[in-house]
Write an enzyme that holds these catalytic residues in place. Sequence first.
Site, PDB file in Angstrom:
ATOM      1  N   ARG A 230      84.178  33.364  26.564  1.00 62.83           N
ATOM      2  CA  ARG A 230      85.425  33.930  27.072  1.00 62.83           C
ATOM      3  C   ARG A 230      85.997  32.955  28.090  1.00 62.83           C
ATOM      4  O   ARG A 230      85.238  32.327  28.849  1.00 62.83           O
ATOM      5  CB  ARG A 230      85.176  35.281  27.776  1.00 62.83           C
ATOM      6  N   GLU A 259      95.086  33.851  26.774  1.00 61.35           N
ATOM      7  CA  GLU A 259      95.291  33.726  25.323  1.00 61.35           C
ATOM      8  C   GLU A 259      96.395  34.692  24.900  1.00 61.35           C
ATOM      9  O   GLU A 259      96.466  35.791  25.449  1.00 61.35           O
ATOM     10  CB  GLU A 259      93.999  34.086  24.570  1.00 61.35           C
ATOM     11  N   HIS A 277      90.765  30.485  19.372  1.00 62.07           N
ATOM     12  CA  HIS A 277      89.822  31.627  19.352  1.00 62.07           C
ATOM     13  C   HIS A 277      89.549  32.053  17.904  1.00 62.07           C
ATOM     14  O   HIS A 277      89.795  33.200  17.527  1.00 62.07           O
ATOM     15  CB  HIS A 277      90.371  32.804  20.185  1.00 62.07           C
TER      16      HIS A 277
HETATM   17  C1  8YV Z   1      87.000  38.513  18.299  1.00 61.98           C
HETATM   18  C2  8YV Z   1      85.157  37.658  19.558  1.00 61.98           C
HETATM   19  O1  8YV Z   1      86.447  39.758  18.395  1.00 61.98           O
HETATM   20  O2  8YV Z   1      83.408  38.947  18.691  1.00 61.98           O
HETATM   21  C3  8YV Z   1      83.985  38.541  19.681  1.00 61.98           C
HETATM   22  O3  8YV Z   1      83.603  38.820  20.828  1.00 61.98           O
HETATM   23  O4  8YV Z   1      85.586  37.058  20.475  1.00 61.98           O
HETATM   24  C4  8YV Z   1      85.870  37.514  18.275  1.00 61.98           C
HETATM   25  O5  8YV Z   1      85.042  37.637  17.183  1.00 61.98           O
HETATM   26  C5  8YV Z   1      87.853  38.419  17.126  1.00 61.98           C
HETATM   27  O6  8YV Z   1      88.759  37.433  17.439  1.00 61.98           O
HETATM   28  C6  8YV Z   1      88.541  39.689  16.761  1.00 61.98           C
HETATM   29  O7  8YV Z   1      89.535  40.056  17.640  1.00 61.98           O
END
Ligand code: 8YV
Length: 311
Positions: A230, A259, A277
């Site tokens: 993150r 983002e 991402h």
């Molecule tokens: C997002 C992610 O969830 O799993 C996570 O924590 O950061 C990604 O897989 C994906 O971009 C769906 O919004």
Amino acid sequence: MNNRVLAIGNYDPWDISAMEADFDLIHLGSSAQIGELDAQTRAGITASAFKFGSFGPDEMDLLPDLAMISNYGVGYDSIDIAAARERGIRVTNTPDVLNDDVADLTIGMMLMLTRRMRDGEAHVRSGAWADGPLPLNRKFSGGRAGILGLGRIGRAIAERLVPFGMEIHYHARSEKDTPGWTYHDDPVSLAGAVDHLVIALVGGPATEKYVSAEVIAALGAEGALYNISRGTTVDEDALLDALEAGRLMGAGLDVYLGEPRPNPRFLALGNVVLQPHQASGTVQTRKAMGQLQRDNIAAHFAREDLLTPVA
Ligand code: 8YV
């Protein structure tokens, strides 16, 4: 109990059709729209398939019967877990099914940055090759890699680095059972021992700016930083300052603050590999994430144990 599900976020068509087939579906683009539903509709909702926005006490209080939030993603930092716990709302996530993709993309960014593959491609496309070769770059195999956060994803990344002959170092809350990898009890010590530092931490307040200016300084001018966790885990201003001043060799980033509009200072840099991402963004993995999200909701309606509850 009805089987009404409030899906929140931009889903792929196969997820929408599967949720429509399995549940009585209400679909919103973002959690900010929950208040637009009338009170009677909101009162009947016990489960939410959550993908986008933030799920805090205000959103939870608009859904008086909510009993579970099934998060699409392994990271659940956009859900206020303490507020959910206070209200007896259970939360699930989608671990494991995305480990391969996230680890694959990390290795891709590491090679791309270290071997200057973006510059290499530009060299061919621009015709500059005819005037001379690409400057030599740096050997990747046999280097020293540090993993910050040795959870399931961190481990998948480390395991991929072993066949590259990398020396593996890591920092986690506690020492783990590993095949001889070197544990560091603080992130500065880890950064000082490696050429490549990969951030695989969980998000949320506990890890905010965990990669501080001090960690970045310890990584040094020959070091590279990679983030697939993150944006919040890094002191982004300190990272940008170091990259601009050449106090860091480079960075490979899939995640950012703000983002989907990362700080424009990143865009002016040549020593970065920037991804939108997309680490879990393959058709296969996204289908598996959607399936696990639905399976958790189905378990809730069947009054069975949830498959992947968040601790
Ligand atoms: C997002 C992610 O969830 O799993 C996570 O924590 O950061 C990604 O897989 C994906 O971009 C769906 O919004």
